[in-house]
Write a protein that holds these residues in place. Structure first.
Motif, PDB file in Angstrom:
ATOM      1  N   GLU A   1      95.394 104.852  38.169  1.00  0.00           N
ATOM      2  CA  GLU A   1      95.332 105.526  39.469  1.00  0.00           C
ATOM      3  C   GLU A   1      93.906 105.616  39.997  1.00  0.00           C
ATOM      4  OE1 GLU A   1      99.044 108.613  39.403  1.00  0.00           O
ATOM      5  OE2 GLU A   1      97.402 108.998  37.992  1.00  0.00           O
ATOM      6  N   ILE A   2      92.938 105.927  39.118  1.00  0.00           N
ATOM      7  CA  ILE A   2      91.554 106.053  39.593  1.00  0.00           C
ATOM      8  C   ILE A   2      90.985 104.676  39.948  1.00  0.00           C
ATOM      9  CG2 ILE A   2      90.139 105.977  37.490  1.00  0.00           C
ATOM     10  CD1 ILE A   2      89.964 108.656  40.225  1.00  0.00           C
ATOM     11  N   ALA A   3      91.413 103.625  39.230  1.00  0.00           N
ATOM     12  CA  ALA A   3      90.978 102.266  39.566  1.00  0.00           C
ATOM     13  C   ALA A   3      91.500 101.880  40.950  1.00  0.00           C
ATOM     14  CB  ALA A   3      91.470 101.269  38.510  1.00  0.00           C
ATOM     15  N   ALA A   4      92.759 102.191  41.230  1.00  0.00           N
ATOM     16  CA  ALA A   4      93.334 101.905  42.551  1.00  0.00           C
ATOM     17  C   ALA A   4      92.648 102.742  43.624  1.00  0.00           C
ATOM     18  CB  ALA A   4      94.838 102.168  42.542  1.00  0.00           C
ATOM     19  N   TYR A   5      92.368 103.990  43.330  1.00  0.00           N
ATOM     20  CA  TYR A   5      91.700 104.902  44.264  1.00  0.00           C
ATOM     21  C   TYR A   5      90.334 104.355  44.677  1.00  0.00           C
ATOM     22  CZ  TYR A   5      89.607 109.369  45.810  1.00  0.00           C
ATOM     23  OH  TYR A   5      88.973 110.361  46.509  1.00  0.00           O
ATOM     24  N   LEU A   6      89.602 103.788  43.699  1.00  0.00           N
ATOM     25  CA  LEU A   6      88.258 103.269  43.974  1.00  0.00           C
ATOM     26  C   LEU A   6      88.263 101.784  44.345  1.00  0.00           C
ATOM     27  CD1 LEU A   6      86.285 105.005  41.090  1.00  0.00           C
ATOM     28  CD2 LEU A   6      86.294 105.618  43.520  1.00  0.00           C
ATOM     29  N   GLY A   7      89.385 101.108  44.163  1.00  0.00           N
ATOM     30  CA  GLY A   7      89.471  99.697  44.493  1.00  0.00           C
ATOM     31  C   GLY A   7      88.737  98.802  43.513  1.00  0.00           C
ATOM     32  N   VAL A   8      88.757  99.168  42.233  1.00  0.00           N
ATOM     33  CA  VAL A   8      88.113  98.372  41.189  1.00  0.00           C
ATOM     34  C   VAL A   8      89.119  98.133  40.068  1.00  0.00           C
ATOM     35  CG1 VAL A   8      85.808  99.250  41.740  1.00  0.00           C
ATOM     36  CG2 VAL A   8      87.182 100.403  39.998  1.00  0.00           C
ATOM     37  N   SER A   9      88.734  97.329  39.082  1.00  0.00           N
ATOM     38  CA  SER A   9      89.628  97.039  37.963  1.00  0.00           C
ATOM     39  C   SER A   9      89.565  98.142  36.901  1.00  0.00           C
ATOM     40  CB  SER A   9      89.256  95.700  37.321  1.00  0.00           C
ATOM     41  OG  SER A   9      88.034  95.830  36.616  1.00  0.00           O
TER      42      SER A   9
ATOM     43  N   GLU B   1      85.849 115.211  41.273  1.00  0.00           N
ATOM     44  CA  GLU B   1      84.691 114.923  40.418  1.00  0.00           C
ATOM     45  C   GLU B   1      84.237 113.475  40.600  1.00  0.00           C
ATOM     46  OE1 GLU B   1      85.765 115.822  36.386  1.00  0.00           O
ATOM     47  OE2 GLU B   1      85.802 117.992  36.757  1.00  0.00           O
ATOM     48  N   ILE B   2      85.192 112.568  40.742  1.00  0.00           N
ATOM     49  CA  ILE B   2      84.861 111.161  40.947  1.00  0.00           C
ATOM     50  C   ILE B   2      84.190 110.969  42.304  1.00  0.00           C
ATOM     51  CG2 ILE B   2      85.813 108.827  41.197  1.00  0.00           C
ATOM     52  CD1 ILE B   2      85.765 109.995  38.280  1.00  0.00           C
ATOM     53  N   ASP B   3      84.706 111.628  43.336  1.00  0.00           N
ATOM     54  CA  ASP B   3      84.089 111.548  44.667  1.00  0.00           C
ATOM     55  C   ASP B   3      82.632 112.016  44.611  1.00  0.00           C
ATOM     56  OD1 ASP B   3      86.424 110.590  45.845  1.00  0.00           O
ATOM     57  OD2 ASP B   3      87.059 112.571  46.545  1.00  0.00           O
ATOM     58  N   GLU B   4      82.384 113.123  43.949  1.00  0.00           N
ATOM     59  CA  GLU B   4      81.021 113.653  43.833  1.00  0.00           C
ATOM     60  C   GLU B   4      80.124 112.677  43.073  1.00  0.00           C
ATOM     61  OE1 GLU B   4      78.904 117.414  41.651  1.00  0.00           O
ATOM     62  OE2 GLU B   4      80.839 117.773  42.617  1.00  0.00           O
ATOM     63  N   TRP B   5      80.654 112.093  41.995  1.00  0.00           N
ATOM     64  CA  TRP B   5      79.904 111.130  41.192  1.00  0.00           C
ATOM     65  C   TRP B   5      79.535 109.900  42.022  1.00  0.00           C
ATOM     66  CZ3 TRP B   5      81.628 106.263  39.236  1.00  0.00           C
ATOM     67  CH2 TRP B   5      80.813 105.698  38.265  1.00  0.00           C
ATOM     68  N   VAL B   6      80.478 109.389  42.795  1.00  0.00           N
ATOM     69  CA  VAL B   6      80.216 108.225  43.649  1.00  0.00           C
ATOM     70  C   VAL B   6      79.184 108.572  44.716  1.00  0.00           C
ATOM     71  CG1 VAL B   6      81.226 106.667  45.374  1.00  0.00           C
ATOM     72  CG2 VAL B   6      82.448 107.114  43.237  1.00  0.00           C
ATOM     73  N   HIS B   7      79.347 109.722  45.372  1.00  0.00           N
ATOM     74  CA  HIS B   7      78.407 110.131  46.432  1.00  0.00           C
ATOM     75  C   HIS B   7      77.000 110.339  45.894  1.00  0.00           C
ATOM     76  CE1 HIS B   7      81.191 110.339  49.737  1.00  0.00           C
ATOM     77  NE2 HIS B   7      82.023 111.091  49.042  1.00  0.00           N
ATOM     78  N   SER B   8      76.874 110.731  44.635  1.00  0.00           N
ATOM     79  CA  SER B   8      75.550 110.953  44.050  1.00  0.00           C
ATOM     80  C   SER B   8      74.921 109.663  43.532  1.00  0.00           C
ATOM     81  CB  SER B   8      75.627 111.978  42.924  1.00  0.00           C
ATOM     82  OG  SER B   8      76.301 111.439  41.806  1.00  0.00           O
ATOM     83  N   GLY B   9      75.618 108.536  43.687  1.00  0.00           N
ATOM     84  CA  GLY B   9      75.068 107.248  43.281  1.00  0.00           C
ATOM     85  C   GLY B   9      75.458 106.821  41.884  1.00  0.00           C
ATOM     86  N   GLY B  10      76.413 107.480  41.276  1.00  0.00           N
ATOM     87  CA  GLY B  10      76.809 107.160  39.915  1.00  0.00           C
ATOM     88  C   GLY B  10      77.321 105.749  39.723  1.00  0.00           C
ATOM     89  N   ALA B  11      77.958 105.194  40.720  1.00  0.00           N
ATOM     90  CA  ALA B  11      78.525 103.849  40.610  1.00  0.00           C
ATOM     91  C   ALA B  11      77.604 102.783  41.189  1.00  0.00           C
ATOM     92  CB  ALA B  11      79.876 103.808  41.326  1.00  0.00           C
ATOM     93  N   ALA B  12      76.445 103.173  41.675  1.00  0.00           N
ATOM     94  CA  ALA B  12      75.543 102.233  42.340  1.00  0.00           C
ATOM     95  C   ALA B  12      74.938 101.247  41.349  1.00  0.00           C
ATOM     96  CB  ALA B  12      74.423 102.990  43.051  1.00  0.00           C
ATOM     97  N   GLU B  13      74.665 100.049  41.835  1.00  0.00           N
ATOM     98  CA  GLU B  13      73.954  99.050  41.047  1.00  0.00           C
ATOM     99  C   GLU B  13      72.515  99.502  40.888  1.00  0.00           C
ATOM    100  OE1 GLU B  13      74.930  96.005  39.769  1.00  0.00           O
ATOM    101  OE2 GLU B  13      76.992  96.416  40.344  1.00  0.00           O
ATOM    102  N   LYS B  14      71.920  99.140  39.764  1.00  0.00           N
ATOM    103  CA  LYS B  14      70.498  99.438  39.572  1.00  0.00           C
ATOM    104  C   LYS B  14      69.686  98.526  40.496  1.00  0.00           C
ATOM    105  CE  LYS B  14      70.652 101.465  35.158  1.00  0.00           C
ATOM    106  NZ  LYS B  14      70.837 102.820  35.370  1.00  0.00           N
ATOM    107  N   ASP B  15      68.474  98.947  40.875  1.00  0.00           N
ATOM    108  CA  ASP B  15      67.614  98.146  41.766  1.00  0.00           C
ATOM    109  C   ASP B  15      67.433  96.746  41.229  1.00  0.00           C
ATOM    110  OD1 ASP B  15      67.335 100.288  43.417  1.00  0.00           O
ATOM    111  OD2 ASP B  15      65.345 100.853  42.720  1.00  0.00           O
ATOM    112  N   GLY B  16      67.654  95.767  42.096  1.00  0.00           N
ATOM    113  CA  GLY B  16      67.437  94.381  41.746  1.00  0.00           C
ATOM    114  C   GLY B  16      68.600  93.699  41.075  1.00  0.00           C
ATOM    115  N   GLN B  17      69.615  94.453  40.669  1.00  0.00           N
ATOM    116  CA  GLN B  17      70.770  93.845  40.016  1.00  0.00           C
ATOM    117  C   GLN B  17      71.894  93.651  41.020  1.00  0.00           C
ATOM    118  OE1 GLN B  17      71.995  96.192  36.706  1.00  0.00           O
ATOM    119  NE2 GLN B  17      70.200  95.679  35.480  1.00  0.00           N
TER     120      GLN B  17
END
Length: 66
Positions: free
Chosen positions: A10-18, A46-62
């Motif tokens: 469910e969380i994978a579908a919610y975020l659109g990832v595998s 909790e997942i929304d907050e984590w995403v908004h805080s940059g938790g799922a972001a790629e590291k610089d340059g990657q």
């Protein structure tokens, strides 16, 4: 009434990832998750907050095309 716990599927579908991405984020990016028996469970707020805080972001340059 409190928000229900979501499964990996469910969380994978919610975020659109595998599901594999979810497992990687749990281990490598401290994605907020709870282990209940052999299952991982999540709260959408909790997942929304984590995403908004940059938790799922790629590291610089990657992940950027050159």
């Amino acid at each position: 009434m409190s928000e229900r716990w979501l499964s990996v599927e469910e969380i994978a579908a919610y975020l659109g990832v595998s599901k594999d991405t979810i497992y990687a984020w749990i281990s490598k990016k401290s994605m907020p998750a709870r282990r209940i028996g052999r299952f991982w469970k999540f709260k959408a707020d909790e997942i929304d907050e984590w995403v908004h805080s940059g938790g799922a972001a790629e590291k610089d340059g990657q992940g950027k095309a050159t």
